[in-house]
Design an enzyme around this catalytic site. Structure first.
Site, PDB file in Angstrom:
ATOM      1  N   ASP A   1      -0.400  -4.691  11.075  1.00 25.37           N
ATOM      2  CA  ASP A   1      -0.293  -5.877  10.238  1.00 25.37           C
ATOM      3  C   ASP A   1      -1.291  -6.918  10.727  1.00 25.37           C
ATOM      4  O   ASP A   1      -1.383  -7.168  11.935  1.00 25.37           O
ATOM      5  CB  ASP A   1       1.139  -6.423  10.321  1.00 25.37           C
ATOM      6  CG  ASP A   1       1.445  -7.292   9.125  1.00 25.37           C
ATOM      7  OD1 ASP A   1       0.673  -8.230   8.842  1.00 25.37           O
ATOM      8  OD2 ASP A   1       2.458  -7.015   8.450  1.00 25.37           O
TER       9      ASP A   1
ATOM     10  N   ASN B   1     -10.964  -8.625 -14.254  1.00 25.95           N
ATOM     11  CA  ASN B   1      -9.699  -7.873 -14.290  1.00 25.95           C
ATOM     12  C   ASN B   1      -9.901  -6.399 -13.913  1.00 25.95           C
ATOM     13  O   ASN B   1     -10.358  -5.601 -14.746  1.00 25.95           O
ATOM     14  CB  ASN B   1      -9.076  -7.974 -15.678  1.00 25.95           C
ATOM     15  CG  ASN B   1      -8.478  -9.348 -15.911  1.00 25.95           C
ATOM     16  OD1 ASN B   1      -9.150 -10.358 -15.768  1.00 25.95           O
ATOM     17  ND2 ASN B   1      -7.203  -9.386 -16.231  1.00 25.95           N
TER      18      ASN B   1
ATOM     19  N   GLY C   1       0.831  -1.207   0.000  1.00 27.56           N
ATOM     20  CA  GLY C   1       0.000   0.000   0.000  1.00 27.56           C
ATOM     21  C   GLY C   1       0.867   1.259   0.000  1.00 27.56           C
ATOM     22  O   GLY C   1       2.081   1.207   0.214  1.00 27.56           O
TER      23      GLY C   1
ATOM     24  N   HIS D   1       0.563  -6.418 -14.447  1.00 26.72           N
ATOM     25  CA  HIS D   1      -0.708  -6.362 -15.167  1.00 26.72           C
ATOM     26  C   HIS D   1      -0.571  -5.745 -16.548  1.00 26.72           C
ATOM     27  O   HIS D   1       0.252  -4.859 -16.766  1.00 26.72           O
ATOM     28  CB  HIS D   1      -1.757  -5.609 -14.335  1.00 26.72           C
ATOM     29  CG  HIS D   1      -2.137  -6.371 -13.107  1.00 26.72           C
ATOM     30  ND1 HIS D   1      -1.823  -5.954 -11.851  1.00 26.72           N
ATOM     31  CD2 HIS D   1      -2.753  -7.563 -12.967  1.00 26.72           C
ATOM     32  CE1 HIS D   1      -2.240  -6.846 -10.975  1.00 26.72           C
ATOM     33  NE2 HIS D   1      -2.808  -7.840 -11.638  1.00 26.72           N
TER      34      HIS D   1
ATOM     35  N   TYR E   1      -3.050 -18.914  -5.071  1.00 22.84           N
ATOM     36  CA  TYR E   1      -3.725 -17.625  -4.854  1.00 22.84           C
ATOM     37  C   TYR E   1      -5.244 -17.811  -4.892  1.00 22.84           C
ATOM     38  O   TYR E   1      -5.963 -17.416  -3.964  1.00 22.84           O
ATOM     39  CB  TYR E   1      -3.285 -16.599  -5.911  1.00 22.84           C
ATOM     40  CG  TYR E   1      -4.190 -15.403  -5.963  1.00 22.84           C
ATOM     41  CD1 TYR E   1      -4.291 -14.527  -4.882  1.00 22.84           C
ATOM     42  CD2 TYR E   1      -4.992 -15.152  -7.088  1.00 22.84           C
ATOM     43  CE1 TYR E   1      -5.154 -13.457  -4.909  1.00 22.84           C
ATOM     44  CE2 TYR E   1      -5.859 -14.073  -7.124  1.00 22.84           C
ATOM     45  CZ  TYR E   1      -5.935 -13.233  -6.040  1.00 22.84           C
ATOM     46  OH  TYR E   1      -6.798 -12.171  -6.062  1.00 22.84           O
TER      47      TYR E   1
HETATM   48  N1  UDP Z   1      -0.361 -10.375 -20.447  1.00 20.34           N
HETATM   49  C1  UDP Z   1       0.558 -10.298 -21.495  1.00 20.34           C
HETATM   50  N2  UDP Z   1       1.738  -9.647 -21.256  1.00 20.34           N
HETATM   51  C2  UDP Z   1       2.048  -9.068 -20.070  1.00 20.34           C
HETATM   52  C3  UDP Z   1       1.098  -9.142 -19.009  1.00 20.34           C
HETATM   53  C4  UDP Z   1      -0.090  -9.812 -19.234  1.00 20.34           C
HETATM   54  O1  UDP Z   1       0.330 -10.821 -22.575  1.00 20.34           O
HETATM   55  O2  UDP Z   1       3.146  -8.506 -19.929  1.00 20.34           O
HETATM   56  C5  UDP Z   1      -1.630 -11.079 -20.662  1.00 20.34           C
HETATM   57  C6  UDP Z   1      -1.892 -12.219 -19.715  1.00 20.34           C
HETATM   58  O3  UDP Z   1      -1.325 -13.411 -20.209  1.00 20.34           O
HETATM   59  C7  UDP Z   1      -3.417 -12.248 -19.672  1.00 20.34           C
HETATM   60  C8  UDP Z   1      -3.818 -10.793 -19.880  1.00 20.34           C
HETATM   61  O4  UDP Z   1      -2.682 -10.152 -20.443  1.00 20.34           O
HETATM   62  O5  UDP Z   1      -3.918 -12.996 -20.744  1.00 20.34           O
HETATM   63  C9  UDP Z   1      -4.201 -10.084 -18.593  1.00 20.34           C
HETATM   64  O6  UDP Z   1      -3.169 -10.319 -17.646  1.00 20.34           O
HETATM   65  P1  UDP Z   1      -3.062  -9.544 -16.267  1.00 20.34           P
HETATM   66  O7  UDP Z   1      -1.770  -9.997 -15.622  1.00 20.34           O
HETATM   67  O8  UDP Z   1      -3.248  -8.087 -16.483  1.00 20.34           O
HETATM   68  O9  UDP Z   1      -4.311 -10.035 -15.428  1.00 20.34           O
HETATM   69  P2  UDP Z   1      -4.758 -11.514 -14.969  1.00 20.34           P
HETATM   70  O10 UDP Z   1      -5.678 -11.988 -16.064  1.00 20.34           O
HETATM   71  O11 UDP Z   1      -3.560 -12.360 -14.809  1.00 20.34           O
HETATM   72  O12 UDP Z   1      -5.468 -11.274 -13.693  1.00 20.34           O
END
Ligand code: UDP
Length: 329
Positions: A51, A170, A37, A189, A141
């Site tokens: 915590d 997402n 954070g 992300h 997770y």
């Molecule tokens: N992705 C990608 N390149 C990156 C990061 C993510 O191609 O550098 C793809 C990832 O494989 C997924 C989508 O983008 O299909 C969204 O990924 P993100 O990590 O944003 O969110 P998640 O779906 O894992 O929660």
């Protein structure tokens, strides 16, 4: 004076929920250990640095403030890391949540809003996914969130703690008014990374696989604006107060965009060309994830107001320029 306790209120989704709670004139206290954070995200309201692994720090917070309800956003959320180090995830996301619930019991606090995830569904059996989809999480997770969802059912039966569970798709975008947004370290992300490539902070973006079973071969996801997520939490809290009924809801925009489409949209919005590199698939990525959000629309009367992809990316882009200034100073 009664307070809503927001655990993880200095983080990405938590800080946006705090903003919405304040708009609705709730008294808010933020509890955060500042591991992920940002102190900068909490302005002009009580902040308790503590915590959840330290039960006395939770008790001290409950002693200091008259808490009526709890929103819980504190969690580790890196899927890959959870596979490498599940212990870290089970302790932080499950054991620490048990600590929080224990203190709620001690102080007779009965309203709990919990951040869960579409990762509790595991590999999609049908699209769009509604809440009737079986839950079979495929990584630690997702399992941590699934376990807490189940623990909440037992705690309701035995201790009367009522809960609302939200399963996010997402989360993306940023506040349109405040200086808060996505600020992860490391950032993993898609949208923030693509925007970093657009601003020149990174050279390019690697697409994790282009041989998926989709029109352009890249994964399709449902990007939901963080403000719409935050708004759902207010509706959930009000619903719980009014009806006393526990429930669980998906939050998604019900629209899917491929990785290639997201990159093209980012190029259009930023006016900058983005170099695309085709890389390996990332383990555990399903081809398509799209929410069916009809339940939350029906029961909580929620509707997404900011989740058209243009607003999502534009708000993230504006936030990124603010963040770059913040990091420089
Ligand atoms: N992705 C990608 N390149 C990156 C990061 C993510 O191609 O550098 C793809 C990832 O494989 C997924 C989508 O983008 O299909 C969204 O990924 P993100 O990590 O944003 O969110 P998640 O779906 O894992 O929660």
């Amino acid at each position: 004076m009664k307070y809503i306790l927001v655990c993880g209120g200095a983080g990405y989704i938590g800080s946006h929920c705090v903003e919405e709670l304040l708009k609705k004139k709730y008294n808010v206290v933020v509890f955060d250990n500042l591991v992920y954070g940002h102190r900068e995200f909490v302005e002009d309201i009580p902040f308790f640095e503590g915590d959840l692994n330290d039960i006395d720090s939770i008790r001290n917070c409950f002693k200091k403030y008259n808490i009526e309800s709890v929103m819980h956003f504190s969690a580790f959320a890196y899927v890959g890391e959870s596979v490498i180090d599940p212990q870290k995830y089970y302790f932080n996301n499950v054991v620490n949540t048990l600590n929080l619930l224990k203190v709620m019991n001690e102080f007779n606090v009965k309203e709990f809003i919990f951040s869960s995830t579409c990762a509790t569904y595991g590999n999609p059996q049908f699209i769009p996914m509604n809440e009737k989809h079986g839950q079979n999480p495929v990584n630690p997770y997702g399992k941590t969130k699934f376990f807490v969802e189940n623990i909440l059912k037992d705690y309701e039966k035995s201790y009367g703690i009522k809960h609302i569970i939200f399963r996010y798709f997402n989360a993306a975008g940023a506040s349109l008014t405040k200086n808060i947004g996505e600020w992860h370290n490391p950032e993993t992300h898609l949208i923030p990374l693509v925007l970093d490539a657009a601003s020149g902070k990174r050279k390019n973006i690697t697409i994790f696989g282009d041989d998926y079973n989709t029109a352009d071969g890249t994964c399709i996801r449902d990007y939901i604006h963080v403000i719409d997520i935050a708004h759902a939490h207010i509706l959930g809290l009000e619903y719980l107060k009014k009806t006393g009924d526990s429930d669980f809801f998906n939050i998604g925009s019900e629209k899917g965009f491929s990785v290639q489409e997201i990159i093209s949209k980012c190029e259009e919005i930023t006016g900058n060309k983005i170099e695309r590199i085709i890389g390996q698939r990332r383990e555990g990525d399903p081809d398509i994830l799209i929410a069916d959000s009809s339940k939350i629309k029906k029961v909580l009367k929620w509707k997404p107001r900011f989740s058209d992809i243009h607003t999502v990316i534009e708000s993230a882009w504006k936030w990124q320029s603010k963040l770059n200034l913040l990091i420089k100073n």
